[in-house]
Scaffold this active site. Structure first.
Site, PDB file in Angstrom:
ATOM      1  N   HIS A 134     -10.607  12.788  -2.951  1.00 41.45           N
ATOM      2  CA  HIS A 134      -9.510  12.669  -3.923  1.00 41.45           C
ATOM      3  C   HIS A 134      -9.836  11.598  -4.957  1.00 41.45           C
ATOM      4  CE1 HIS A 134      -7.429   9.030  -2.248  1.00 41.45           C
ATOM      5  NE2 HIS A 134      -7.734   9.518  -1.056  1.00 41.45           N
ATOM      6  N   ASP A 156     -11.011   3.919  -0.681  1.00 46.56           N
ATOM      7  CA  ASP A 156     -10.043   5.013  -0.624  1.00 46.56           C
ATOM      8  C   ASP A 156      -9.642   5.414  -2.042  1.00 46.56           C
ATOM      9  OD1 ASP A 156      -8.195   6.850   0.304  1.00 46.56           O
ATOM     10  OD2 ASP A 156      -6.654   5.366   0.722  1.00 46.56           O
ATOM     11  N   GLU A 161      -3.736  12.729  -4.110  1.00 51.06           N
ATOM     12  CA  GLU A 161      -3.609  12.848  -2.658  1.00 51.06           C
ATOM     13  C   GLU A 161      -2.613  11.827  -2.125  1.00 51.06           C
ATOM     14  OE1 GLU A 161      -4.443  11.529   1.460  1.00 51.06           O
ATOM     15  OE2 GLU A 161      -4.821  10.396  -0.360  1.00 51.06           O
ATOM     16  N   GLU A 162      -2.659  10.615  -2.671  1.00 52.21           N
ATOM     17  CA  GLU A 162      -1.923   9.501  -2.079  1.00 52.21           C
ATOM     18  C   GLU A 162      -0.411   9.685  -2.116  1.00 52.21           C
ATOM     19  OE1 GLU A 162      -3.344   7.513  -0.353  1.00 52.21           O
ATOM     20  OE2 GLU A 162      -5.263   6.841  -1.142  1.00 52.21           O
ATOM     21  N   ASP A 170     -12.781  11.287   3.161  1.00 46.91           N
ATOM     22  CA  ASP A 170     -11.611  10.464   2.858  1.00 46.91           C
ATOM     23  C   ASP A 170     -11.224   9.581   4.038  1.00 46.91           C
ATOM     24  OD1 ASP A 170      -9.365   9.337   1.685  1.00 46.91           O
ATOM     25  OD2 ASP A 170      -8.069  11.057   2.091  1.00 46.91           O
ATOM     26  N   HIS A 183      -5.124   0.701   1.412  1.00 46.03           N
ATOM     27  CA  HIS A 183      -3.886   0.640   0.626  1.00 46.03           C
ATOM     28  C   HIS A 183      -3.464  -0.791   0.278  1.00 46.03           C
ATOM     29  CE1 HIS A 183      -2.333   4.906   1.996  1.00 46.03           C
ATOM     30  NE2 HIS A 183      -3.529   4.940   1.410  1.00 46.03           N
TER      31      HIS A 183
END
Length: 456
Positions: free
Chosen positions: A260, A272, A306-307, A334, A405
């Site tokens: 992504h 990420d 995606e997130e 991922d 994140h």
């Protein structure tokens, strides 16, 4: 009896593996993406810059049919965020809003804290214990090589605020879904439910969750103040970016390599999923450099958003249902840039032995065969429920959730040699699937989950 891999194909797999291990081009791709673009949150200027970067990079590599597919994505802005314990012992808190959270009233929100250790404990609490309170969901995430604790605790972030609101809570703070002890908070999306009030929700840095837990443990009433400036706006347009190596014999058959393109607004999205983007692009570059293209088409898909809702994943199958039947294998990178240690497939039972043959080319890199239950990755969820065969190459996620994140998802967390081992692993599987004589049998089609059927 499993077929034997022909000598010419076997030699090519070894060549690609060894070349992948030596190359550092993938690290340069992550460096380029994180330096020239940085954070790529859905609907932001960084998101648009990432789409332009991906188109330019695919063309520079030499991929064919490079194109963007428009995708509508949500637009959410974090804004100012702060928190503090007001009593019994005043302390400032490090926290961050959960993605999609509503903001607090102007001037913030104050309330007494009720601590629960899990969603199950929340469900057991009487409504009068929760009503009008700020609920603190204090469930710990456990460090595992396969990252499995994230799946087990992820529901706290996704559904905790809605479940607390259903019992009358006015706000929620959760222990960050993370395994480190650094004083930064881990964001991630939450989901509200129809006919349940939307309440502000934030994640506490892990040391701050410890501190709040200790104040609750005194037995004295704990008051908390939360201020979130989060706002939601109308959806905007982003794009999934696609490029291909057309197959020389059966170009209609497709091996999909996915990652992504977006990231959260914190950090620069290096692990990420900048690392996943780099893995897929470098594998494609290596295959392109071979004397001739493989039998089947290799398609790189860099999914939008995606997130914050799997927007690109949901959009990809639309209008290409018959083409999906020609997807002979799909893989997604991922879970960060740790060294691949586990290999598993998702195919029909008759093809499992074929898939297991590849372990002889992966084992020298420390990869072991697992089973036939591959999940495919978040962006491949719709394809999984359409019966596309899949392979998971599981990286070592022991430390991935220390940084996931957070503001600390930055380039220094990517080890070039570990990333290269990922490239080598993906190259072996992708080229094998694109070049071998036959295709893997399709696994049984399962009933999709409710959220896919409803579109929520």
């Amino acid at each position: 009896t499993a077929e034997s891999i022909p000598p010419e194909l076997a030699a090519r797999l070894v060549e690609l593996r060894d070349q992948g291990l030596e190359s550092r081009n993938s690290f340069e791709l992550v460096r380029s993406l994180t330096t020239e673009v940085g954070p790529r949150f859905a609907g932001t200027p960084g998101d648009r810059a990432a789409v332009a970067w991906a188109v330019r990079t695919m063309n520079e590599i030499g991929l064919r049919n490079v194109r963007t597919e428009p995708v509508q994505v949500p637009r959410w802005v974090r804004g100012h965020e702060s928190g503090e314990i007001l009593a019994p012992y005043p302390q400032p808190m490090f926290l961050t809003a959960l993605g999609g959270s509503v903001g607090t009233p102007e001037g913030g929100l104050e309330g007494e804290v009720v601590m629960v250790g899990s969603l199950e404990e929340l469900a057991e609490r009487a409504g009068e214990e929760i009503e009008g309170k700020i609920v603190f969901i204090n469930q710990r995430m456990v460090r595992h090589q396969d990252g499995s604790s994230y799946g087990q605790t992820g529901l706290v972030r996704r559904s905790g605020p809605a479940r607390a609101a259903a019992k009358g809570a006015v706000g929620v703070v959760i222990r960050s879904l993370g395994t480190g002890t650094h004083r930064f908070a881990h964001t991630g999306a939450t989901r509200y439910e129809e006919e349940i009030p939307e309440i502000p929700a934030a994640a506490l840095a892990i040391p701050d969750a410890d501190l709040l837990e200790m104040q609750v443990a005194t037995g004295k009433p704990v008051r908390f103040r939360l201020e979130l400036g989060a706002q939601r706006f109308d959806d905007v347009e982003s794009a999934t970016v696609i490029g291909e190596i057309p197959g020389r014999e059966t170009p209609e058959e497709i091996v999909l390599l996915g990652a992504h393109l977006d990231s959260w607004d914190k950090g620069t999205g290096a692990i990420d999923d900048g690392s996943g983007v780099a893995i897929t692009l470098e594998v494609a570059r290596m295959i392109l450099a071979l004397p001739e293209p493989p039998r089947r088409t290799v398609r790189v898909v860099l999914f939008a958003n995606e997130e914050f809702g799997l927007s690109g994943a949901r959009a990809y199958p639309q209008g290409r249902e018959s083409e999906i039947e020609q997807h002979v294998l799909a893989m997604e990178a991922d879970l960060g840039p740790g060294r691949v240690w586990r290999y598993r497939a998702r195919t029909d039972e008759a093809s499992v032995e074929d898939a297991k043959q590849l372990i002889r080319y992966l084992a020298p890199m420390g990869v072991t065969w697992s089973d036939n239950t591959a999940g495919g990755g978040p962006d491949l969820i719709p394809l999984r429920y359409m019966g596309v065969p899949m392979v998971d190459l599981r990286p070592d996620a022991t430390y991935y959730f220390d940084y996931h994140h957070t503001d600390d998802d930055t380039l220094d967390k990517v080890d070039p040699a570990d990333l290269a081992q990922n490239v080598a692993s993906y190259a072996v599987v992708a080229y094998w699937a694109a070049e071998r004589e036959g295709t893997l049998g399709r696994p049984p089609v399962e009933e999709p989950p409710e959220w896919m059927r409803s579109g929520r």
